[in-house]
Design a protein around this motif. Structure first.
Motif, PDB file in Angstrom:
ATOM      1  N   ARG A 280       6.482   4.461 -14.041  1.00 35.24           N
ATOM      2  CA  ARG A 280       5.029   4.353 -13.973  1.00 35.24           C
ATOM      3  C   ARG A 280       4.676   2.733 -14.145  1.00 35.24           C
ATOM      4  O   ARG A 280       4.081   2.081 -13.407  1.00 35.24           O
ATOM      5  CB  ARG A 280       4.337   5.094 -14.564  1.00 35.24           C
ATOM      6  CG  ARG A 280       2.849   4.951 -14.440  1.00 35.24           C
ATOM      7  CD  ARG A 280       2.057   5.587 -15.271  1.00 35.24           C
ATOM      8  NE  ARG A 280       0.534   5.816 -15.153  1.00 35.24           N
ATOM      9  CZ  ARG A 280      -0.189   4.728 -15.757  1.00 35.24           C
ATOM     10  NH1 ARG A 280       0.319   3.926 -16.742  1.00 35.24           N
ATOM     11  NH2 ARG A 280      -1.646   4.460 -15.629  1.00 35.24           N
ATOM     12  N   GLN A 281       5.315   2.279 -15.436  1.00 36.66           N
ATOM     13  CA  GLN A 281       5.085   0.835 -15.684  1.00 36.66           C
ATOM     14  C   GLN A 281       5.725  -0.111 -14.938  1.00 36.66           C
ATOM     15  O   GLN A 281       5.216  -1.007 -14.449  1.00 36.66           O
ATOM     16  CB  GLN A 281       5.789   0.866 -17.140  1.00 36.66           C
ATOM     17  CG  GLN A 281       5.098   1.435 -18.235  1.00 36.66           C
ATOM     18  CD  GLN A 281       5.883   1.414 -19.920  1.00 36.66           C
ATOM     19  OE1 GLN A 281       6.697   0.685 -19.867  1.00 36.66           O
ATOM     20  NE2 GLN A 281       5.151   1.917 -20.731  1.00 36.66           N
ATOM     21  N   ALA A 282       6.962   0.376 -14.340  1.00 34.74           N
ATOM     22  CA  ALA A 282       7.725  -0.569 -13.206  1.00 34.74           C
ATOM     23  C   ALA A 282       6.650  -0.809 -11.971  1.00 34.74           C
ATOM     24  O   ALA A 282       6.874  -1.914 -11.424  1.00 34.74           O
ATOM     25  CB  ALA A 282       8.982  -0.006 -13.052  1.00 34.74           C
ATOM     26  N   TYR A 283       6.186   0.404 -11.502  1.00 33.01           N
ATOM     27  CA  TYR A 283       5.227   0.588 -10.450  1.00 33.01           C
ATOM     28  C   TYR A 283       4.146  -0.675 -10.516  1.00 33.01           C
ATOM     29  O   TYR A 283       3.882  -1.390  -9.742  1.00 33.01           O
ATOM     30  CB  TYR A 283       4.899   2.035  -9.902  1.00 33.01           C
ATOM     31  CG  TYR A 283       4.035   1.962  -8.935  1.00 33.01           C
ATOM     32  CD1 TYR A 283       4.548   2.033  -7.579  1.00 33.01           C
ATOM     33  CD2 TYR A 283       2.646   2.049  -9.092  1.00 33.01           C
ATOM     34  CE1 TYR A 283       3.677   2.148  -6.493  1.00 33.01           C
ATOM     35  CE2 TYR A 283       1.831   2.090  -8.110  1.00 33.01           C
ATOM     36  CZ  TYR A 283       2.330   2.172  -6.915  1.00 33.01           C
ATOM     37  OH  TYR A 283       1.196   2.266  -5.474  1.00 33.01           O
ATOM     38  N   LEU A 284       3.528  -0.414 -11.637  1.00 33.13           N
ATOM     39  CA  LEU A 284       2.233  -1.345 -11.989  1.00 33.13           C
ATOM     40  C   LEU A 284       2.868  -2.592 -12.230  1.00 33.13           C
ATOM     41  O   LEU A 284       1.990  -3.565 -11.465  1.00 33.13           O
ATOM     42  CB  LEU A 284       1.803  -0.860 -13.211  1.00 33.13           C
ATOM     43  CG  LEU A 284       0.844   0.621 -13.088  1.00 33.13           C
ATOM     44  CD1 LEU A 284       0.504   1.059 -14.566  1.00 33.13           C
ATOM     45  CD2 LEU A 284      -0.015   0.807 -12.190  1.00 33.13           C
ATOM     46  N   TYR A 285       3.884  -2.973 -12.686  1.00 33.04           N
ATOM     47  CA  TYR A 285       4.317  -4.395 -12.935  1.00 33.04           C
ATOM     48  C   TYR A 285       4.707  -4.867 -11.543  1.00 33.04           C
ATOM     49  O   TYR A 285       4.407  -6.177 -11.152  1.00 33.04           O
ATOM     50  CB  TYR A 285       5.573  -4.359 -13.944  1.00 33.04           C
ATOM     51  CG  TYR A 285       6.112  -5.709 -14.072  1.00 33.04           C
ATOM     52  CD1 TYR A 285       5.748  -6.502 -15.094  1.00 33.04           C
ATOM     53  CD2 TYR A 285       7.131  -6.183 -13.250  1.00 33.04           C
ATOM     54  CE1 TYR A 285       6.100  -7.755 -15.120  1.00 33.04           C
ATOM     55  CE2 TYR A 285       7.898  -7.464 -13.587  1.00 33.04           C
ATOM     56  CZ  TYR A 285       7.231  -8.172 -14.400  1.00 33.04           C
ATOM     57  OH  TYR A 285       7.708  -9.527 -14.818  1.00 33.04           O
ATOM     58  N   PHE A 286       5.263  -4.289 -10.694  1.00 33.65           N
ATOM     59  CA  PHE A 286       5.701  -4.518  -9.225  1.00 33.65           C
ATOM     60  C   PHE A 286       4.396  -4.979  -8.444  1.00 33.65           C
ATOM     61  O   PHE A 286       4.317  -6.050  -7.951  1.00 33.65           O
ATOM     62  CB  PHE A 286       6.775  -3.730  -8.699  1.00 33.65           C
ATOM     63  CG  PHE A 286       7.061  -4.079  -7.487  1.00 33.65           C
ATOM     64  CD1 PHE A 286       8.517  -4.679  -7.387  1.00 33.65           C
ATOM     65  CD2 PHE A 286       6.580  -3.986  -6.255  1.00 33.65           C
ATOM     66  CE1 PHE A 286       8.712  -5.448  -6.220  1.00 33.65           C
ATOM     67  CE2 PHE A 286       6.977  -4.550  -4.794  1.00 33.65           C
ATOM     68  CZ  PHE A 286       8.359  -5.159  -4.788  1.00 33.65           C
ATOM     69  N   ILE A 287       3.650  -4.262  -8.512  1.00 31.78           N
ATOM     70  CA  ILE A 287       2.270  -4.471  -7.941  1.00 31.78           C
ATOM     71  C   ILE A 287       1.657  -5.371  -8.246  1.00 31.78           C
ATOM     72  O   ILE A 287       1.079  -6.344  -7.510  1.00 31.78           O
ATOM     73  CB  ILE A 287       1.330  -2.964  -7.836  1.00 31.78           C
ATOM     74  CG1 ILE A 287       2.176  -2.023  -7.009  1.00 31.78           C
ATOM     75  CG2 ILE A 287      -0.092  -3.248  -7.149  1.00 31.78           C
ATOM     76  CD1 ILE A 287       2.438  -2.108  -5.726  1.00 31.78           C
ATOM     77  N   GLU A 288       1.453  -5.709  -9.543  1.00 31.31           N
ATOM     78  CA  GLU A 288       0.646  -6.773 -10.284  1.00 31.31           C
ATOM     79  C   GLU A 288       1.300  -8.437  -9.988  1.00 31.31           C
ATOM     80  O   GLU A 288       0.741  -9.239  -9.833  1.00 31.31           O
ATOM     81  CB  GLU A 288       0.274  -6.588 -11.637  1.00 31.31           C
ATOM     82  CG  GLU A 288      -0.362  -5.308 -11.930  1.00 31.31           C
ATOM     83  CD  GLU A 288      -0.701  -5.389 -13.333  1.00 31.31           C
ATOM     84  OE1 GLU A 288      -0.059  -5.924 -14.146  1.00 31.31           O
ATOM     85  OE2 GLU A 288      -1.581  -4.180 -13.884  1.00 31.31           O
ATOM     86  N   ASN A 289       2.643  -8.139  -9.862  1.00 37.44           N
ATOM     87  CA  ASN A 289       3.429  -9.463 -10.248  1.00 37.44           C
ATOM     88  C   ASN A 289       4.133  -9.680  -8.738  1.00 37.44           C
ATOM     89  O   ASN A 289       4.709 -10.948  -8.533  1.00 37.44           O
ATOM     90  CB  ASN A 289       4.630  -9.512 -10.894  1.00 37.44           C
ATOM     91  CG  ASN A 289       4.113  -9.398 -12.322  1.00 37.44           C
ATOM     92  OD1 ASN A 289       3.857 -10.344 -13.058  1.00 37.44           O
ATOM     93  ND2 ASN A 289       3.817  -8.369 -12.892  1.00 37.44           N
ATOM     94  N   ASN A 290       3.771  -9.008  -7.470  1.00 42.02           N
ATOM     95  CA  ASN A 290       4.353  -9.477  -6.355  1.00 42.02           C
ATOM     96  C   ASN A 290       3.267  -9.275  -5.154  1.00 42.02           C
ATOM     97  O   ASN A 290       3.561  -8.942  -3.969  1.00 42.02           O
ATOM     98  CB  ASN A 290       5.316  -8.458  -5.682  1.00 42.02           C
ATOM     99  CG  ASN A 290       6.577  -8.664  -6.650  1.00 42.02           C
ATOM    100  OD1 ASN A 290       7.618  -9.486  -6.158  1.00 42.02           O
ATOM    101  ND2 ASN A 290       6.724  -7.690  -7.491  1.00 42.02           N
ATOM    102  N   GLN A 291       1.925  -9.781  -5.560  1.00 40.82           N
ATOM    103  CA  GLN A 291       0.887  -9.659  -4.716  1.00 40.82           C
ATOM    104  C   GLN A 291       1.051 -10.785  -3.704  1.00 40.82           C
ATOM    105  O   GLN A 291       0.482 -10.730  -2.581  1.00 40.82           O
ATOM    106  CB  GLN A 291      -0.502  -9.601  -5.432  1.00 40.82           C
ATOM    107  CG  GLN A 291      -0.868  -8.486  -6.003  1.00 40.82           C
ATOM    108  CD  GLN A 291      -2.137  -8.322  -6.796  1.00 40.82           C
ATOM    109  OE1 GLN A 291      -2.699  -9.403  -6.807  1.00 40.82           O
ATOM    110  NE2 GLN A 291      -2.451  -7.177  -7.447  1.00 40.82           N
ATOM    111  N   ALA A 292       1.574 -11.975  -4.244  1.00 41.85           N
ATOM    112  CA  ALA A 292       1.503 -13.262  -3.437  1.00 41.85           C
ATOM    113  C   ALA A 292       2.951 -13.251  -2.821  1.00 41.85           C
ATOM    114  O   ALA A 292       3.173 -14.306  -2.375  1.00 41.85           O
ATOM    115  CB  ALA A 292       1.121 -14.230  -4.200  1.00 41.85           C
TER     116      ALA A 292
END
Length: 255
Positions: free
Chosen positions: A83-95
């Motif tokens: 879950r933490q990895a999913y949120l981290y990936f979404i937040e840091n790969n928007q651009a």
């Protein structure tokens, strides 16, 4: 001191410390032995295999508790880390620019899967080891005393907590032992209270788990025997068909 207080306390005040009658039968339908045994004899029997080269019911319970703790820890650590990895990936790969939506989903899936595996491994072996040490110490003390009380849970919690923090130094080891003893005291009171309410003891629980294992092994052996019979029947049938087609031939005639 705690042990002395428990011995002097009447059983009608704390009935969970009352022992069963010596003429009772356990869940394996074996009479309780009246031959006096020392504590070390019982412990030695616990760590020895029987005539069928199988471990004792106590060690089987310890193994089951360790595996259960490892499974629970793996699930908790895996789901939390993913879950933490999913949120981290979404937040840091928007651009981040991906070639396609499928590529982005594949990167996300790979990242979450790796995080799940790492979290499951990190927490699985820790909780499994802690549960195994706690269960092994508590069971050994219970077998040595030939009785179940809060004392072994307190000691098991202290030893398991101290070993869990031993790599952090003496202070952390003492703190871990203290917290473990408190948790062991709470857990022991809850477990013994529940056992008293349902009218069983730890020997009955261990025997029931051992019966479940025997039933599982018996079903597995029956399945193997059934599959072997089917395989042999098919092979025999095919052999008979070949004999009918080509006829019987003696070994002496085979060149």
């Amino acid at each position: 001191m705690l042990r002395t207080v428990l011995r002097l306390t009447p059983t009608f005040i704390f009935p969970i410390f009352e022992q069963k009658n010596a003429n009772d039968y356990n869940m394996l339908n074996l009479p309780v032995s009246t031959v006096p045994e020392s504590g070390w004899d019982r412990v030695n029997k616990m760590y020895s295999k029987d005539e069928y080269d199988e471990v004792s019911t106590e060690l089987h319970t310890v193994v089951q508790a360790s595996l259960c703790g490892a499974f629970v820890g793996a699930c908790m650590g895996g789901f939390t880390s993913s879950r933490q990895a999913y949120l981290y990936f979404i937040e840091n790969n928007q651009a981040t620019i991906f070639k396609s939506t499928m590529q982005a989903k594949k990167k996300l899936q790979d990242y979450v899967t790796v995080a799940f595996a790492k979290g499951a491994y990190r927490w699985g072996w820790r909780l499994g080891s802690f549960t195994g040490i706690f269960s092994l110490v508590a069971t050994t003390i219970s077998v040595y005393q030939n009785n179940t009380s809060v004392l072994e849970y307190v000691m098991a919690g202290a030893i398991a907590g101290g070993l869990y923090k031993v790599n952090l130094g003496l202070a952390a080891t003492c703190v871990g032992a203290g917290l473990g003893s408190i948790l062991g005291l709470i857990g022991g009171c809850v477990i013994l209270g529940l056992l008293h309410l349902v009218g069983v003891n730890m020997d009955d629980i261990r025997a029931a788990l051992y019966k479940v294992k025997e039933a599982r092994v018996d079903q597995y052996n029956q399945a193997l025997e059934k599959s072997a019979k089917i395989k042999n029947d098919d092979l025999t049938r095919h052999h008979q068909e070949l004999i009918q087609e080509k006829g019987q031939q003696k070994i002496e005639d085979v060149k």
